[in-house]
Design an enzyme around this catalytic site. Structure first.
Site, PDB file in Angstrom:
ATOM      1  N   PRO A   1       0.832  -1.181   0.110  1.00  0.00           N
ATOM      2  CA  PRO A   1       0.063   0.044   0.154  1.00  0.00           C
ATOM      3  C   PRO A   1       0.876   1.151   0.009  1.00  0.00           C
ATOM      4  CG  PRO A   1      -0.154  -1.029   2.147  1.00  0.00           C
ATOM      5  CD  PRO A   1       0.689  -1.976   1.311  1.00  0.00           C
ATOM      6  N   GLU A   2       0.366   2.339  -0.680  1.00  0.00           N
ATOM      7  CA  GLU A   2       1.065   3.587  -0.723  1.00  0.00           C
ATOM      8  C   GLU A   2       0.377   4.530   0.334  1.00  0.00           C
ATOM      9  OE1 GLU A   2       1.688   4.758  -4.680  1.00  0.00           O
ATOM     10  OE2 GLU A   2       1.758   2.615  -5.386  1.00  0.00           O
TER      11      GLU A   2
ATOM     12  N   LYS B   1       4.819   4.967   4.656  1.00  0.00           N
ATOM     13  CA  LYS B   1       4.245   3.886   4.849  1.00  0.00           C
ATOM     14  C   LYS B   1       4.296   3.324   6.060  1.00  0.00           C
ATOM     15  CE  LYS B   1       5.030   3.471   0.045  1.00  0.00           C
ATOM     16  NZ  LYS B   1       5.759   2.763  -0.951  1.00  0.00           N
TER      17      LYS B   1
ATOM     18  N   ARG C   1      10.724  -1.409 -11.278  1.00  0.00           N
ATOM     19  CA  ARG C   1       8.878  -1.531 -10.833  1.00  0.00           C
ATOM     20  C   ARG C   1       8.164  -1.102 -12.336  1.00  0.00           C
ATOM     21  NH1 ARG C   1       7.650  -0.511  -5.544  1.00  0.00           N
ATOM     22  NH2 ARG C   1       5.652  -1.103  -6.152  1.00  0.00           N
TER      23      ARG C   1
END
Length: 270
Positions: free
Chosen positions: A2-3, A53, A260
């Site tokens: 999650p960001e 995060k 990524r």
């Protein structure tokens, strides 16, 4: 993973469930924290904040619980005394008379005195949080001109938590598209107008995502990050490879940059 927006929305939900109510049960899995359980009985959670995060659960006794979900950690809310059926391993349980907040599958957990938290080995290396209301576009512009960041490709820089905490992979693609800037450029090559556009997008996009009730239906996103409400955050380029750009019609492309996947529009981003 999650960001920043997903972590912040989760923190809001957790605080709504147990905030400012005395804790009646406290349980930690890490052996190093077992001796701290009794001292938190009766304490109240005064805030659940995030920095990037990481989540910071603040108690009224001058301590803060640091947790990081990493890839697999997840928080759940349950009724007091209940534990959901799951194959995940429980790591933290904080329970009031009515509700319990439960952390599963995380391994990065520590309890710190507030006075010492600035020396935390992970938090001390983070840049400003993109969701911090005190952070301005002018301050982001200044960071883009710091020597340690200027020569990095934007594709790499926007994943560097030392630059801005809370950024992540979908935000990287969406920010660069909104700014109209190609990912392989570096901050040193931006003209003042481009730098201003990028700084603004670096704040506007994550904050827009946070204000939404979640992300509109999208492949590869965890179900608890998604929503079917009209005000959900909609991807303009991320995960839309081969689909037409919403601005110009050029097909969105997918590339592997800085390890990524990244999505961009060759026509709109220069």
């Amino acid at each position: 993973m999650p960001e920043g927006p997903e972590i912040r929305r989760a923190a809001d939900r957790l605080f709504e469930a147990v905030g400012n109510h005395p804790l009646e049960q406290v349980w930690f899995y890490p052996p190093s924290l077992k001796s701290k359980q009794r001292g938190l009985i009766g304490a109240r959670i005064t805030a659940i904040e995030t920095h990037g995060k990481a989540m910071l659960t603040r108690f009224d006794n001058g301590t803060t619980l640091y947790t990081h979900n990493q890839l697999y950690g997840v928080w759940r809310i349950a009724e007091a005394g209940e534990r959901p059926e799951t194959t995940r391993s429980l790591r933290v349980a904080l329970e009031t008379a009515d509700k319990a907040i439960l952390l599963y599958s995380a391994s990065d957990i520590a309890l710190w005195k507030n006075a010492d938290l600035a020396r935390h080995p992970f938090l001390s290396k983070l840049g400003p949080d993109v969701l911090d209301k005190r952070l301005t576009a002018a301050a982001v512009e200044q960071r883009l001109q710091e020597p340690r960041f200027m020569r990095m490709s934007l594709a790499a820089l926007l994943l560097d938590q030392g630059f801005l905490a809370g950024m992540g992979n979908y935000l990287r693609s969406e920010v660069l598209f909104e700014a109209g800037i190609a990912p392989m450029r570096d901050a040193a090559g931006l003209n003042p107008d481009e730098r201003r556009l990028l700084a603004r997008a670096l704040l506007d996009v994550p904050r827009r995502s946070y204000r939404s009730r979640g992300i509109r239906k999208a492949a590869g996103m965890r179900a608890d990050y998604l929503t079917d409400t009209p005000d959900g955050f909609a991807f303009k380029v991320f995960d839309r490879a081969g689909e037409p750009c919403l601005d110009c019609g050029t097909l969105i492309r997918r590339r592997e940059l800085a390890g990524r996947r990244l999505y961009d529009c060759a026509h709109c981003q220069r």
